[in-house]
Design a protein around this motif. Structure first.
Motif, PDB file in Angstrom:
ATOM      1  N   ARG A  86      -0.843  28.739   4.137  1.00  0.00           N
ATOM      2  CA  ARG A  86      -0.349  28.372   2.814  1.00  0.00           C
ATOM      3  C   ARG A  86       0.948  27.571   2.925  1.00  0.00           C
ATOM      4  N   ASP A  87       1.832  27.991   3.838  1.00  0.00           N
ATOM      5  CA  ASP A  87       3.098  27.274   4.019  1.00  0.00           C
ATOM      6  C   ASP A  87       2.897  25.948   4.751  1.00  0.00           C
ATOM      7  N   ILE A  88       1.979  25.931   5.690  1.00  0.00           N
ATOM      8  CA  ILE A  88       1.677  24.676   6.394  1.00  0.00           C
ATOM      9  C   ILE A  88       1.200  23.625   5.408  1.00  0.00           C
ATOM     10  N   ASN A  89       0.388  24.056   4.447  1.00  0.00           N
ATOM     11  CA  ASN A  89      -0.127  23.113   3.446  1.00  0.00           C
ATOM     12  C   ASN A  89       0.959  22.581   2.507  1.00  0.00           C
ATOM     13  N   ARG A  90       2.120  23.219   2.497  1.00  0.00           N
ATOM     14  CA  ARG A  90       3.221  22.741   1.650  1.00  0.00           C
ATOM     15  C   ARG A  90       4.030  21.619   2.312  1.00  0.00           C
TER      16      ARG A  90
END
Length: 231
Positions: A224-228
């Protein structure tokens, strides 16, 4: 590979230099070719004599024999049960794949890797004794979809369904800024493991290092954070 596979790979003997591959389609030949190129002794088998002859003509296995792997006697006579690791590459023939895997387990093979063509096939292979199951087509399809939707992600290692280590192209908005200025951990919840430097990676880079557009960096964190990331 993810953490669920670690038990299997930890159990492999480091001094194992012999492998048997059953099924010589594209996947099986690729396994043979890579193992052979790495210096391991490979016994290749297939029920189709044409496939066996092709492997020998391409010199991608030390030995190749024609046999029906659903016949436990044939496997024993070929010495397959003596191998430490056997790869069952008969993914498109479910019945033959399952019977072969069962024969190998009952024959005492310590490590069995099997190719699956579906989720049900995977469950059946595990139930009859496969230690590790692979989905080459599924995995390739997932990787293609990811590369099409996130072209800035150059490589990815899934730790589990929610967390990964990824190599990404440095975003344009990171260009010229130091690692300390970016505060990647505070802003994105990610840990920066390495950045590229003249074609090589610098591990645990200095916070004063400036990132350059077009280079690469490696981060670890939840998907989820990588996608940000602005990629």
């Amino acid at each position: 590979m993810n953490l669920s596979s670690l038990g299997f790979f930890r159990s492999l003997r480091k001094d194992n230099h012999q492998f048997a591959v059953i099924g010589l389609g594209r996947f099986g030949r690729a396994v043979c070719s890579t193992l052979h190129r790495l210096g391991y002794e490979v016994l290749a088998t297939d029920i189709d004599e044409k496939n066996v002859n092709q492997v020998m003509s391409e010199h991608i296995a030390a030995h190749a024999v024609q046999l029906d792997s659903t016949d436990s006697v044939a496997l024993k006579e070929a010495g397959i049960y003596e191998f430490d690791t056997v790869i069952v590459a008969i993914g498109n023939y479910i019945q033959e794949s399952i019977i072969t895997t069962l024969n190998l387990k009952e024959g005492g093979v310590p490590h069995i890797v099997a190719k699956a063509s579906s989720g049900v096939h995977c469950k059946l292979l595990h139930r009859v004794g496969a230690d590790h199951v692979v989905f080459p087509e599924y995995e390739a399809g997932c990787e293609l979809a990811r590369s099409l939707t996130k072209p800035a992600i150059l490589d990815r290692f899934d730790l589990d369904p929610d967390n990964s280590i990824v190599e990404v192209i440095v975003p344009d908005e990171f260009h010229g800024k130091t690692i300390g200025d970016l505060q990647i951990r505070n802003r994105y919840g990610l840990n920066l493991l390495a950045v590229s430097q003249d074609g090589k990676f610098e591990i645990n880079p200095d916070p004063r290092k400036r990132l350059e557009k077009g280079s690469a960096m490696v981060v670890i964190g939840c998907n989820r954070d990588i996608n940000r990331l602005p990629i």
